[in-house]
Write a protein that holds these residues in place. Structure first.
Motif, mmCIF file in Angstrom:
data_model
loop_
_atom_site.group_PDB
_atom_site.id
_atom_site.type_symbol
_atom_site.label_atom_id
_atom_site.label_comp_id
_atom_site.label_asym_id
_atom_site.label_seq_id
_atom_site.Cartn_x
_atom_site.Cartn_y
_atom_site.Cartn_z
ATOM 1 N N ASN A 628 0.833 -1.215 0.000
ATOM 2 C CA ASN A 628 0.000 0.000 0.000
ATOM 3 C C ASN A 628 0.863 1.259 0.000
ATOM 4 N N ALA A 629 1.895 1.273 -0.834
ATOM 5 C CA ALA A 629 2.819 2.407 -0.867
ATOM 6 C C ALA A 629 2.064 3.706 -1.142
ATOM 7 N N ILE A 630 2.365 4.743 -0.333
ATOM 8 C CA ILE A 630 1.705 6.046 -0.453
ATOM 9 C C ILE A 630 2.490 6.925 -1.413
ATOM 10 N N THR A 631 1.780 7.512 -2.376
ATOM 11 C CA THR A 631 2.428 8.381 -3.356
ATOM 12 C C THR A 631 1.421 9.372 -3.904
ATOM 13 N N ARG A 632 1.917 10.418 -4.581
ATOM 14 C CA ARG A 632 1.032 11.373 -5.249
ATOM 15 C C ARG A 632 0.861 10.973 -6.710
ATOM 16 N N ILE A 633 -0.370 11.081 -7.218
ATOM 17 C CA ILE A 633 -0.681 10.779 -8.604
ATOM 18 C C ILE A 633 -1.370 11.990 -9.227
ATOM 19 N N GLY A 634 -0.843 12.441 -10.387
ATOM 20 C CA GLY A 634 -1.414 13.581 -11.094
ATOM 21 C C GLY A 634 -2.243 13.141 -12.286
ATOM 22 N N THR A 635 -3.461 13.675 -12.393
ATOM 23 C CA THR A 635 -4.351 13.372 -13.520
ATOM 24 C C THR A 635 -5.034 14.657 -13.975
ATOM 25 N N THR A 636 -5.618 14.589 -15.161
ATOM 26 C CA THR A 636 -6.432 15.692 -15.686
ATOM 27 C C THR A 636 -7.836 15.182 -15.951
ATOM 28 N N VAL A 637 -8.774 16.121 -16.140
ATOM 29 C CA VAL A 637 -10.147 15.765 -16.497
ATOM 30 C C VAL A 637 -10.447 16.344 -17.878
#
Length: 805
Positions: A628-637
């Motif tokens: 369950n590694a914690i990380t930031r994920i960037g997405t667009t809509v």
């Protein structure tokens, strides 16, 4: 490879030295002498200690009227302990005074009357121990000349095994999941989950730094990479003593890269000033202390040039420039009171007030800067106030080293932020404001018990934590505002953590064992404003064991082989799950995630240490398995170029590496130390859904990378009490969430002069003298890619003076 060539160049550039405080401890032996049968205690028995190798006399005493004996200040080694008393047969047995325990309880020794045939003497062990911390290295900051006068964050980057990442967080062996303690306690000053505030703690306030790569079960289970403990200065001499100091300096000495058109100037020639005062009064059973620091800095905090390329053909160039002014006042005061020979009480208070003013410009362009899209400007007025009060009662039993500690720790931290925003477009000017108040309350109650044994000690205890953080975000939109007013409102974070632990240490001449188990129950409730447009109330709870084991084999007198295993956890901090978007950078919005869950890590390490003369060598092979590694994920809509960066659990991650530390004093004038760390980083394939502002699926395949770091320093002692230090740090390319970070390299230099018969000290130093340190990143999303280079302030010149009295 280019980074490998740079690493070799760094190794040839200089040699490394960082002072490791001596770990040699003296041991106290104790026990009781009784008749072979019955409960009669024998007074005035002669007790003598002799060296195993030649039977030479080392120490001696006689038993008290209660039959007790104590032999203090015994150097580690192998001995024979001999008991002789008129009318009784002389008896002796082997004793190992090891390096892991300050106290050894040899239990009850029963002597046979002389008229009887000698039979086996029964030794009944009881216990205690304040031990050498097997899992830690301790480093003094007083000899860190090249970073003197800076912050703790700047000072620790020269310590073996520690690096600083692109966000200003400390990393141990490639991981930023590090727990930061102040005098052995977690405080709001350094963060209860994520790290905080290290760039605003003056190094002048800190006496030493302890690095614990493999914490035992008696420590909180949070922080998979380990623990860094900051120990504040405290004088132990009798009478009135103190130290005053002053540091001043200039940063941002040259412009690394020109601004994009149409924005305010970057800070240049940024001033720094840090006066400090340390007072201590010790008389008889009372010790009173005061530590006060004030830090004023102007900083070019961020100067990031980037380009975003979207799958629809849009290309945007931008610069994020942040000029910062920081005023920080820190006061720590308290007392230690020895009530009597067996009881003592300590109380201290720590107050910290940080005032930050940020002024920023973010211009957006397209068509290679030929078309200006908008200019986003912000002014931040932030005040962070923290108060910590801590009391500890200690009872020392008559048996030396048997100790009971009862402690209470309370922390209050207020985060008060106000952002004023200007959005300048070709056709209009928008003005927006948002304000945040977050009040953090943390109460810790702990009970710890230590009992020495004949060949070790047993530790046990319990701890209870209650943490409550109400937050309130308010948006005040202007014309054509980009603020998502339906994502504002209130939220409440409430966490309770009861825990118990047991830890056993055993030591013989050839083998050492430390085995422990910590059991924690965690219950987190995160209550969300019901009007929030995306998130709902959430939380989690678990009941989990966290074992730790250390096995060591003393191959020879100065050669040791060790095997470590532990299981630890990294719980999401309140800021990681905070539901409000932050608009200091409006086209890359950072948002929390209330559905975030803890990550669990199992670590194993095989270490080898050898010492000789005035040198040491340590190497370690280590592996971490993270779930369950914690990380930031960037997405667009669809229909928007805004990147929404949200914390997520990304399945599994693995890290396998090797660390080498070599230290040698070549002569009275030259010392060196070399620290190399190389590792293979793997992030397994995963898929997640970013819910904000609307559900968006992101998938990523398996990523792997080889990375590492090298640290080099040399310290040269010159005539007339001059000394100088040259430091170099190299960080190899590495993988980060959704991308990679390029190599980084810097060189620091410092000189120091002792004056006024050893009471005064002058120093001067410079960081990143070659101006080579910058952060370059490449990020790839589902339908975008983003490259950036941050030319923030790294070059700083400082001069300072301190005087002890």
């Amino acid at each position: 490879m280019r980074w490998l060539a740079s690493l070799l160049l760094c190794i040839l550039f200089s040699a490394v030295h960082y002072p490791v405080l001596a770990q040699t401890r003296l041991v106290t032996l104790s026990g009781e002498v009784m008749k072979a049968t019955g409960e009669e205690k024998l007074a005035f028995v002669n007790v003598t200690l002799h060296a195993e190798k030649d039977s030479s006399f080392v120490a001696g005493t006689i038993t008290s009227e209660q039959g007790q004996f104590i032999l203090s200040n015994i150097a580690p080694g192998d001995y024979q302990l001999r008991f002789s008393f008129a009318g009784y047969q002389t008896y002796q047995f082997q004793v190992l005074a090891g390096k892991l325990n300050d106290y050894l309880d040899l239990g009850v020794v029963r002597l046979q009357p002389a008229a009887q045939t000698l039979q086996e003497v029964v030794v009944t062990s009881t216990g205690d121990g304040v031990a050498q911390k097997m899992d830690r290295q301790t480093y003094s900051l007083s000899s860190n000349i090249s970073q003197a006068g800076g912050s703790v964050l700047e000072s620790v980057k020269n310590i073996p095994g520690i690096t600083v990442d692109e966000n200003g967080k400390l990393k141990l062996r490639g991981s930023e999941k590090v727990t930061i303690l102040v005098d052995g306690r977690q405080t709001a000053l350094t963060g209860f989950g994520n790290q905080a505030g290290l760039d605003n703690i003056p190094a002048s306030a800190i006496e030493k730094i302890e690095v614990i790569n493999n914490p035992s079960a008696k420590y909180d289970a949070n922080g998979n990479a380990g623990i860094i403990n900051l120990v504040y200065k405290k004088n132990r001499q009798q009478g009135f003593t103190g130290k005053v100091g002053i540091m001043t300096g200039l940063g941002a000495l040259r412009m690394k890269k020109e601004n994009l058109p149409g924005i305010q100037p970057q800070y240049q020639g940024t001033p720094k000033i840090n006066p400090s005062l340390s007072l201590n009064y010790r008389k008889s059973k009372l010790n009173v202390f005061l530590q006060a620091d004030y830090l004023y800095t102007k900083t070019l905090n961020r100067n990031d040039f980037g380009e975003r390329i979207y799958s629809n053909g849009d290309t945007i160039q931008q610069q994020v420039k942040r000029n910062r002014i920081t005023r920080l006042a820190t006061v720590k005061t308290g007392f230690d009171w020895a009530i009597d020979d067996q009881n003592s009480f300590s109380l201290f208070g720590l107050y910290n007030n940080e005032y930050v003013r940020d002024s920023g410009d973010i211009p957006y362009f397209k068509n290679q800067l030929r078309e200006k899209l908008r200019l986003w400007q912000f002014y931040e007025d932030e005040v962070n106030s923290a108060i910590t009060a801590s009391g500890n009662f200690q009872h020392r039993f008559k048996q030396p080293g048997r100790i009971l500690n009862v402690g209470l720790n309370y922390t209050f931290h207020r985060e008060d932020e106000k952002y004023f925003l200007w959005d300048t477009r070709p056709t209009y000017l928008g003005r927006d404001t948002f304000m945040l108040i977050a009040d953090e309350h943390v109460t810790d109650v702990n009970i710890d018990y230590v009992r020495p044994l004949r060949k070790g000690r047993f530790e046990t205890g319990t701890k209870f934590r209650w943490r409550n953080i109400p937050t309130n975000m308010r948006f005040f939109p202007g014309l054509n505002s980009p603020l998502d007013v339906n994502a504002a409102g209130w939220a409440k974070y409430n966490e309770i953590i009861p825990a118990v632990y047991g830890n056993y240490i055993y030591e013989t001449q050839k083998f050492e064992v430390e085995a422990g188990l910590r059991v924690e129950y965690v219950h987190l409730d995160y209550e969300v404003n019901p009007d929030h447009n995306t998130y709902e109330s959430d939380g989690y709870k678990y009941f989990q064991p966290f074992p730790s084991v250390r096995l060591a084999w003393n191959v020879a007198e100065k050669k040791k082989l060790s095997l470590f295993y532990n299981r630890r956890v990294d719980r999401p901090d309140e800021g990681d799950i905070r539901i409000f978007p932050k608009y200091d950078e409006p086209e890359v919005l950072k948002v929390g995630n209330p559905s975030l869950r803890p990550q669990f890590t199992q670590s194993i390490e095989l270490g080898y240490k050898e010492s000789w003369g005035k040198g040491t060598f340590y190497s370690a092979l280590y592996h971490r398995n993270i779930n369950n590694a914690i990380t930031r994920i960037g997405t667009t809509v669809p229909g928007s170029n805004i990147i929404y960066s949200v914390f997520q659990n990304s399945n599994k991650a693995y890290l396998t590496g090797i660390e080498i530390i070599l230290s040698q004093q070549v002569s009275k004038a030259l010392q060196f130390n070399l620290n190399l760390n190389g590792y293979h980083n793997t992030i397994a394939a995963f898929s997640v859904v970013n819910k904000y502002p609307s559900p968006t699926l992101f998938s990523q395949g398996k990523e792997t990378n080889y990375s590492g770091s090298a640290k080099l320093n040399s310290v040269v002692s010159l005539p007339a009490q001059w000394s100088m230090q040259l430091s170099a740090v190299y960080l190899a390319p590495d993988i980060i969430p959704q991308g990679k970070i390029a190599e980084r390299f810097s060189v620091d230099f410092g000189v120091k002069k002792i004056i006024q018969k050893g009471k005064g000290e002058l120093f001067a130093n410079g960081t990143d003298l070659l101006g080579t340190f910058r952060v370059r990143k490449n990020i790839t999303g589902t339908n975008f890619s983003y490259t950036s280079s941050d030319y923030y302030e790294t070059q700083v010149l400082r001069v300072g003076y301190s005087y002890k009295f």
